[in-house]
Design a protein around this motif. Structure first.
Motif, short mmCIF file in Angstrom:
data_model
loop_
_atom_site.label_atom_id
_atom_site.label_comp_id
_atom_site.label_asym_id
_atom_site.label_seq_id
_atom_site.Cartn_x
_atom_site.Cartn_y
_atom_site.Cartn_z
N LYS A 168 0.85 -1.19 0.00
CA LYS A 168 0.00 0.00 0.00
C LYS A 168 0.88 1.24 0.00
CE LYS A 168 -3.64 -2.39 2.29
NZ LYS A 168 -4.39 -2.69 3.45
N GLU A 169 0.42 2.27 -0.70
CA GLU A 169 1.19 3.52 -0.79
C GLU A 169 1.04 4.32 0.50
OE1 GLU A 169 0.46 5.83 -4.35
OE2 GLU A 169 -0.06 3.98 -5.41
N ILE A 170 2.17 4.95 0.89
CA ILE A 170 2.11 5.81 2.08
C ILE A 170 2.62 7.22 1.83
CG2 ILE A 170 2.17 4.01 3.82
CD1 ILE A 170 5.18 4.47 4.08
N SER A 171 3.50 7.39 0.84
CA SER A 171 4.10 8.70 0.67
C SER A 171 4.79 8.78 -0.69
CB SER A 171 5.11 8.94 1.78
OG SER A 171 5.63 10.25 1.71
N VAL A 172 5.20 10.01 -1.02
CA VAL A 172 6.01 10.25 -2.21
C VAL A 172 7.27 10.98 -1.76
CG1 VAL A 172 6.14 11.45 -4.44
CG2 VAL A 172 3.97 10.45 -3.68
N ARG A 173 8.41 10.53 -2.27
CA ARG A 173 9.68 11.17 -1.94
C ARG A 173 10.28 11.73 -3.21
NH1 ARG A 173 15.20 9.96 -1.70
NH2 ARG A 173 14.90 7.82 -2.41
N ASN A 174 10.67 12.99 -3.18
CA ASN A 174 11.31 13.63 -4.32
C ASN A 174 12.83 13.48 -4.19
OD1 ASN A 174 8.86 14.65 -5.41
ND2 ASN A 174 8.87 16.16 -3.79
N THR A 175 13.49 13.08 -5.28
CA THR A 175 14.94 12.91 -5.27
C THR A 175 15.62 14.18 -5.74
OG1 THR A 175 15.09 12.10 -7.53
CG2 THR A 175 14.64 10.46 -5.82
N LYS A 176 16.93 14.20 -5.61
CA LYS A 176 17.71 15.35 -6.09
C LYS A 176 17.60 15.50 -7.60
CE LYS A 176 21.08 15.10 -2.37
NZ LYS A 176 22.47 14.85 -1.99
N GLU A 177 17.30 14.40 -8.28
CA GLU A 177 17.17 14.42 -9.74
C GLU A 177 15.74 14.75 -10.17
OE1 GLU A 177 18.35 11.60 -8.11
OE2 GLU A 177 20.44 12.18 -8.30
N ASP A 178 14.93 15.26 -9.25
CA ASP A 178 13.53 15.62 -9.50
C ASP A 178 12.67 14.44 -9.95
OD1 ASP A 178 13.74 18.28 -8.72
OD2 ASP A 178 14.38 18.91 -10.71
N LYS A 179 12.96 13.27 -9.41
CA LYS A 179 12.10 12.11 -9.64
C LYS A 179 11.22 11.92 -8.42
CE LYS A 179 14.77 9.15 -12.68
NZ LYS A 179 15.30 7.79 -12.85
N ASN A 180 10.02 11.46 -8.65
CA ASN A 180 9.13 11.12 -7.55
C ASN A 180 9.20 9.62 -7.33
OD1 ASN A 180 8.17 13.73 -7.21
ND2 ASN A 180 6.55 13.44 -8.70
N LEU A 181 9.57 9.22 -6.12
CA LEU A 181 9.58 7.81 -5.76
C LEU A 181 8.39 7.55 -4.84
CD1 LEU A 181 13.36 7.16 -5.08
CD2 LEU A 181 12.06 6.64 -7.14
N ILE A 182 7.63 6.54 -5.19
CA ILE A 182 6.47 6.18 -4.40
C ILE A 182 6.93 5.23 -3.29
CG2 ILE A 182 4.15 5.18 -4.43
CD1 ILE A 182 4.53 7.72 -6.19
N GLN A 183 6.58 5.56 -2.06
CA GLN A 183 6.93 4.71 -0.93
C GLN A 183 5.73 3.84 -0.59
OE1 GLN A 183 8.07 7.82 1.84
NE2 GLN A 183 10.22 7.54 1.31
N LEU A 184 6.00 2.56 -0.42
CA LEU A 184 4.96 1.59 -0.14
C LEU A 184 5.33 0.76 1.08
CD1 LEU A 184 5.58 1.38 -3.57
CD2 LEU A 184 3.24 0.65 -3.32
N TYR A 185 4.33 0.11 1.67
CA TYR A 185 4.60 -0.77 2.81
C TYR A 185 3.70 -2.00 2.72
CZ TYR A 185 0.19 0.28 5.15
OH TYR A 185 -1.13 0.39 5.45
N LYS A 186 4.10 -3.03 3.47
CA LYS A 186 3.31 -4.25 3.58
C LYS A 186 3.53 -4.82 4.97
CE LYS A 186 2.64 -8.78 1.48
NZ LYS A 186 2.99 -9.65 0.37
#
Length: 71
Positions: free
Chosen positions: A51-69
């Motif tokens: 399940k998704e919990i958050s979005v993290r922006n990287t220095k390269e302006d990419k959005n990484l989706i954070q998930l957990y289980k």
């Protein structure tokens, strides 16, 4: 030439078994991961119980989706 490679679900199962072994030794009940914001990846992880919990922006302006289980 056709390679008999494992499917994504099989690879994830192997990875989760390894995580369970480590968590048994170290403690914990939640597994976290990050992936690129691509629908095919998100669908794969959702199908496998993440399940998704958050979005993290990287220095390269990419959005990484954070998930957990919960395991």
């Amino acid at each position: 030439m056709h390679w008999n490679l494992p499917k994504g679900d099989e690879l994830l199962q192997i990875a989760m078994e390894t995580v369970l072994d480590i968590q048994y030794m170290a403690g914990g009940i939640i597994t976290f991961l990050e992936c690129e914001n691509r629908q095919k990846l998100l669908d794969f992880y959702h199908t496998n119980g993440f399940k998704e919990i958050s979005v993290r922006n990287t220095k390269e302006d990419k959005n990484l989706i954070q998930l957990y289980k919960m395991i």
